[in-house]
Design a protein around this motif. Structure first.
Motif, PDB file in Angstrom:
ATOM      1  N   PRO A   1       0.815  -1.226   0.000  1.00 11.12           N
ATOM      2  CA  PRO A   1       0.000   0.000   0.000  1.00 11.12           C
ATOM      3  C   PRO A   1       0.848   1.276   0.000  1.00 11.12           C
ATOM      4  O   PRO A   1       0.500   2.254  -0.679  1.00 11.12           O
ATOM      5  N   LEU A   2       1.956   1.255   0.751  1.00 10.45           N
ATOM      6  CA  LEU A   2       2.852   2.414   0.765  1.00 10.45           C
ATOM      7  C   LEU A   2       3.469   2.627  -0.605  1.00 10.45           C
ATOM      8  O   LEU A   2       3.458   3.747  -1.150  1.00 10.45           O
ATOM      9  N   PHE A   3       4.016   1.566  -1.204  1.00 11.47           N
ATOM     10  CA  PHE A   3       4.722   1.721  -2.465  1.00 11.47           C
ATOM     11  C   PHE A   3       3.767   2.025  -3.619  1.00 11.47           C
ATOM     12  O   PHE A   3       4.159   2.674  -4.594  1.00 11.47           O
ATOM     13  N   GLU A   4       2.536   1.602  -3.523  1.00 11.94           N
ATOM     14  CA  GLU A   4       1.557   1.991  -4.541  1.00 11.94           C
ATOM     15  C   GLU A   4       1.360   3.499  -4.536  1.00 11.94           C
ATOM     16  O   GLU A   4       1.277   4.138  -5.594  1.00 11.94           O
ATOM     17  N   ASP A   5       1.283   4.077  -3.337  1.00 11.18           N
ATOM     18  CA  ASP A   5       1.179   5.531  -3.239  1.00 11.18           C
ATOM     19  C   ASP A   5       2.435   6.209  -3.790  1.00 11.18           C
ATOM     20  O   ASP A   5       2.350   7.216  -4.514  1.00 11.18           O
ATOM     21  N   ILE A   6       3.608   5.667  -3.445  1.00 11.06           N
ATOM     22  CA  ILE A   6       4.861   6.273  -3.891  1.00 11.06           C
ATOM     23  C   ILE A   6       4.942   6.268  -5.412  1.00 11.06           C
ATOM     24  O   ILE A   6       5.255   7.295  -6.035  1.00 11.06           O
ATOM     25  N   TYR A   7       4.666   5.116  -6.039  1.00 13.41           N
ATOM     26  CA  TYR A   7       4.740   5.051  -7.499  1.00 13.41           C
ATOM     27  C   TYR A   7       3.713   5.977  -8.143  1.00 13.41           C
ATOM     28  O   TYR A   7       3.991   6.636  -9.149  1.00 13.41           O
ATOM     29  N   LYS A   8       2.513   6.032  -7.563  1.00 14.15           N
ATOM     30  CA  LYS A   8       1.473   6.901  -8.114  1.00 14.15           C
ATOM     31  C   LYS A   8       1.894   8.357  -8.008  1.00 14.15           C
ATOM     32  O   LYS A   8       1.772   9.123  -8.968  1.00 14.15           O
ATOM     33  N   TRP A   9       2.413   8.744  -6.846  1.00 14.78           N
ATOM     34  CA  TRP A   9       2.823  10.135  -6.659  1.00 14.78           C
ATOM     35  C   TRP A   9       4.025  10.482  -7.529  1.00 14.78           C
ATOM     36  O   TRP A   9       4.099  11.574  -8.090  1.00 14.78           O
ATOM     37  N   CYS A  10       4.986   9.555  -7.654  1.00 17.79           N
ATOM     38  CA  CYS A  10       6.145   9.820  -8.499  1.00 17.79           C
ATOM     39  C   CYS A  10       5.738   9.985  -9.954  1.00 17.79           C
ATOM     40  O   CYS A  10       6.303  10.804 -10.685  1.00 17.79           O
TER      41      CYS A  10
END
Length: 457
Positions: free
Chosen positions: A189-198
């Motif tokens: 869940p954290l990395f999904e947000d990171i990739y989406k934001w990046c």
């Protein structure tokens, strides 16, 4: 739309309109890599507005203190005068973690004196300076950073040891899971947000892996222009911290956050191309290495001990540089050898490059990139020959790097060649700030001292 080349003021206005921007964060990276600046309504923002900020924000310790000396005051005035901030439109991107309906953009600014000169002790200016030295010789450096970091369980007590956060399984990591896909999936869940934001910000993150330590990760960036990549690392650090907080954990780029785990690095891959032809000058037409390649390595070997205060900028940084921990203690070089400070990865002749493995994740990306390129530049201009290649494990070799920030600052003071490339005024401000930080640290009594000295000596 996000970071892009040749982005004009008119393009910026159209971009604001397309993204319905109503607020702008005007950012300046300071010596620690922290974002300083101002926030203002979009209606009050123009690229050349000449917004002002006190120049003292570029000469502070990580605790917000400033040196008090005549040497410091000759460069940064006691009068606390203003700099002019001018936006670099190519860095414009959205702030994806701001909740709707707010629409906030962020833009990195360059710092200028009142007479129009770039502030020569601003981190972004230092990288521009070194990049220009290459340009004057018809060359362009190319870099690709690899940034390690830890995910940490939230902890508001600085005296309490840090631990790994709980993943989606409900358990925290207690062992090292090097390259484990399942361990990365614990924090999906954290990395999904990171990739989406990046993606929203246009940061072009390449690969994500689990590193050696419990809760330690690494993200790789695609290669490109040094200033652009430093901007991306600057933005990514900010983005990752925000994403981690949303998921009730911390993300830290501290070089050695936990005593029994490996430290975190910012490995920087670097090569140099001819500006006209785009040819990698580290390789001949037949694919063999060039003199420039050897001399670049020679420059890193000669000047890295003097540059350590930039690569390992805090007292904690030197706790990372220990044997058998994935971090170098030397300035040896070798092909496909991770025990040396200067690694040459396997590649095609067109991709021949040098990887500086000494730099910590806590280093300022602008300063660290500028300094490693400066070391290579000095090697090529002075035609410095490297040592023989290290073919075995270099962990058993002698230490060739400073053991402390104090030692590193002494080495820096003894290198006029490095100061000439980076600018003496910047080196002086940096040295004075780091000396003050070291003095502040020496006033602190650690738990180790209380445990082992209180009743035993």
């Amino acid at each position: 739309m996000a970071i892009r080349d040749n982005f004009s003021q008119a393009d910026l206005e159209r971009w604001f309109d397309a993204n319905h921007v109503d607020e702008v964060e005007c950012l300046v990276p300071d010596l620690t890599g922290v974002a300083r600046g101002k926030i203002l309504p979009r209606t009050r923002f123009t690229q050349d507005r000449g917004m002002r900020l006190a120049e003292s924000v570029l000469g502070m310790t990580v605790t917000g203190e400033a040196p008090e000396s005549a040497e410091y005051a000759e460069i940064i005035s006691d009068n606390d005068v203003d700099m002019e901030l001018l936006a670099d439109p190519s860095t414009a991107c959205m702030v994806p973690w701001v909740p709707e309906p707010a629409r906030t953009a962020q833009i990195i600014h360059d710092c200028y004196f009142a007479d129009g000169r770039l502030v020569d002790f601003a981190p972004r200016s230092i990288l521009r300076r070194v990049r220009q030295l290459y340009a004057e010789k018809g060359l362009a450096p190319v870099v690709a950073p690899e940034l390690e970091f830890y995910l940490i369980a939230q902890n508001t007590d600085p005296d309490f040891p840090l631990t790994s956060p709980v993943g989606r399984s409900g358990r925290a990591e207690t062992s090292r899971q090097h390259y484990s896909i399942d361990a990365v999936n614990e924090f999906d869940p954290l990395f999904e947000d990171i990739y989406k934001w990046c993606e929203i910000m246009g940061l072009e993150v390449d690969t994500l892996i689990h590193e050696m330590g419990a809760g330690q990760m690494e993200v790789n960036f695609l290669h490109g222009d040094p200033l652009d990549l430093a901007d991306r690392v600057f933005y990514f650090k900010r983005t990752l911290r925000e994403a981690a907080l949303r998921h009730k954990m911390y993300a830290t780029f501290m070089a050695k956050p936990m005593s029994n785990e490996p430290g975190s690095a910012m490995h920087i891959h670097q090569s140099v191309v001819d500006r006209e032809t785009g040819r990698n000058i580290f390789s001949h037409a037949d694919g063999s290495p060039t003199e420039a390649f050897r001399h670049y390595i020679g420059g890193l070997q000669k000047y890295m001990p003097a540059a350590m205060a930039f690569f390992a900028p805090y007292v904690n940084s030197y706790r990372r540089l220990v044997r058998h921990s994935g971090a170098p203690i030397n300035i040896r070089w070798g092909r496909d050898n991770r025990t040396v400070g200067i690694r040459v990865p396997r590649s095609s002749p067109e991709g021949r490059r040098v990887e500086n493995r000494v730099i910590g994740a806590d280093a300022n990306p602008y300063v660290a990139t500028a300094v490693t390129l400066a070391c290579g530049y000095l090697g090529m201009t002075q035609k410095i020959e490297p040592t023989e290649e290290s073919c075995g494990s270099a962990y058993s070799s002698q230490r060739e790097l400073p053991r402390s920030l104090s030692d590193a600052l002494q080495n820096l003071s003894a290198s006029p060649e490095l100061a000439a490339v980076l600018g003496q005024r910047f080196v002086t401000v940096y040295r004075l700030v780091k000396e003050l930080e070291y003095d502040e640290f020496m006033k602190v009594i650690s738990s180790w001292e209380r445990e082992h000295l209180l009743l035993h000596v």
